[in-house]
Design a protein around this motif. Structure first.
Motif, PDB file in Angstrom:
ATOM      1  N   MET A  42      -5.104 -14.187   9.433  1.00  0.00           N
ATOM      2  CA  MET A  42      -4.544 -12.846   9.496  1.00  0.00           C
ATOM      3  C   MET A  42      -4.059 -12.467   8.092  1.00  0.00           C
ATOM      4  O   MET A  42      -3.359 -13.227   7.444  1.00  0.00           O
ATOM      5  N   SER A  43      -4.461 -11.287   7.632  1.00  0.00           N
ATOM      6  CA  SER A  43      -4.091 -10.864   6.281  1.00  0.00           C
ATOM      7  C   SER A  43      -2.599 -10.529   6.196  1.00  0.00           C
ATOM      8  O   SER A  43      -1.944 -10.289   7.214  1.00  0.00           O
ATOM      9  N   ALA A  44      -2.099 -10.488   4.972  1.00  0.00           N
ATOM     10  CA  ALA A  44      -0.685 -10.164   4.763  1.00  0.00           C
ATOM     11  C   ALA A  44      -0.369  -8.759   5.266  1.00  0.00           C
ATOM     12  O   ALA A  44       0.689  -8.529   5.858  1.00  0.00           O
ATOM     13  N   ARG A  45      -1.284  -7.825   5.059  1.00  0.00           N
ATOM     14  CA  ARG A  45      -1.031  -6.449   5.534  1.00  0.00           C
ATOM     15  C   ARG A  45      -1.061  -6.372   7.057  1.00  0.00           C
ATOM     16  O   ARG A  45      -0.313  -5.611   7.652  1.00  0.00           O
ATOM     17  N   THR A  46      -1.928  -7.142   7.677  1.00  0.00           N
ATOM     18  CA  THR A  46      -1.968  -7.167   9.141  1.00  0.00           C
ATOM     19  C   THR A  46      -0.653  -7.706   9.687  1.00  0.00           C
ATOM     20  O   THR A  46      -0.079  -7.154  10.633  1.00  0.00           O
ATOM     21  N   LYS A  47      -0.153  -8.781   9.085  1.00  0.00           N
ATOM     22  CA  LYS A  47       1.147  -9.330   9.483  1.00  0.00           C
ATOM     23  C   LYS A  47       2.252  -8.299   9.273  1.00  0.00           C
ATOM     24  O   LYS A  47       3.155  -8.165  10.095  1.00  0.00           O
ATOM     25  N   ALA A  48       2.186  -7.597   8.159  1.00  0.00           N
ATOM     26  CA  ALA A  48       3.200  -6.587   7.857  1.00  0.00           C
ATOM     27  C   ALA A  48       3.161  -5.446   8.871  1.00  0.00           C
ATOM     28  O   ALA A  48       4.212  -4.942   9.295  1.00  0.00           O
ATOM     29  N   ARG A  49       1.966  -5.023   9.262  1.00  0.00           N
ATOM     30  CA  ARG A  49       1.850  -3.968  10.281  1.00  0.00           C
ATOM     31  C   ARG A  49       2.472  -4.429  11.595  1.00  0.00           C
ATOM     32  O   ARG A  49       3.168  -3.677  12.263  1.00  0.00           O
ATOM     33  N   LYS A  50       2.214  -5.675  11.972  1.00  0.00           N
ATOM     34  CA  LYS A  50       2.785  -6.228  13.200  1.00  0.00           C
ATOM     35  C   LYS A  50       4.303  -6.278  13.095  1.00  0.00           C
ATOM     36  O   LYS A  50       5.012  -5.943  14.046  1.00  0.00           O
ATOM     37  N   ARG A  51       4.791  -6.647  11.952  1.00  0.00           N
ATOM     38  CA  ARG A  51       6.244  -6.706  11.743  1.00  0.00           C
ATOM     39  C   ARG A  51       6.860  -5.308  11.800  1.00  0.00           C
ATOM     40  O   ARG A  51       7.910  -5.107  12.386  1.00  0.00           O
TER      41      ARG A  51
END
Length: 138
Positions: free
Chosen positions: A1-10
């Protein structure tokens, strides 16, 4: 999972939680910022998540107006809380973040809707964000 994907989830978790608890987004941001400061391993995803939620807080009225305008047959209050948060993230990325292509913003929101929300949510999120992107790109 990309950093931006994780950030969107957060960012999604923060928006969803603030909405459910009926607390201001700015208060939720302050609490999460304090938490992020004590968890260095999560700081990379927090930077972009903070950018998203701060942008939504700053442009909330405009984002919600777009939702009301283009969500055919749906008011903001009628939308599931999760879908409302996903659409706000997608609209912020389309309208206010030139680093993310519209297609990526839409795809990421649709993917999360498919994973986390109702059976009809992915189609709804896709249609709404695609309409907004087409108007924005015009």
């Amino acid at each position: 999972m990309s950093a931006r994907t994780k950030a969107r989830k957060r960012a999604l978790d923060l928006l969803y939680g603030a909405d459910l608890r009926e607390i201001s987004l700015n208060n939720a941001i302050a609490v999460e910022s304090e938490r992020a400061a004590t968890e260095p391993a999560r700081q990379e995803s927090w930077r972009y998540a903070l950018q998203i939620v701060t942008g939504i807080a700053e442009h909330g009225d405009e984002i919600d107006e777009l939702i009301e305008t283009y969500a055919q047959g749906w008011t903001i209050d009628r939308m599931p809380v999760l879908d409302r948060a996903l659409v706000r993230i997608g609209i912020w990325e389309i309208m206010f973040n030139d680093e993310v292509p519209d297609a990526v913003a839409i795809s990421e929101a649709v993917k999360l809707a498919g994973e986390l929300s109702t059976d009809d949510s992915a189609g709804f999120v896709n249609g709404l964000l695609a309409r907004i992107a087409s108007v924005h790109g015009a």
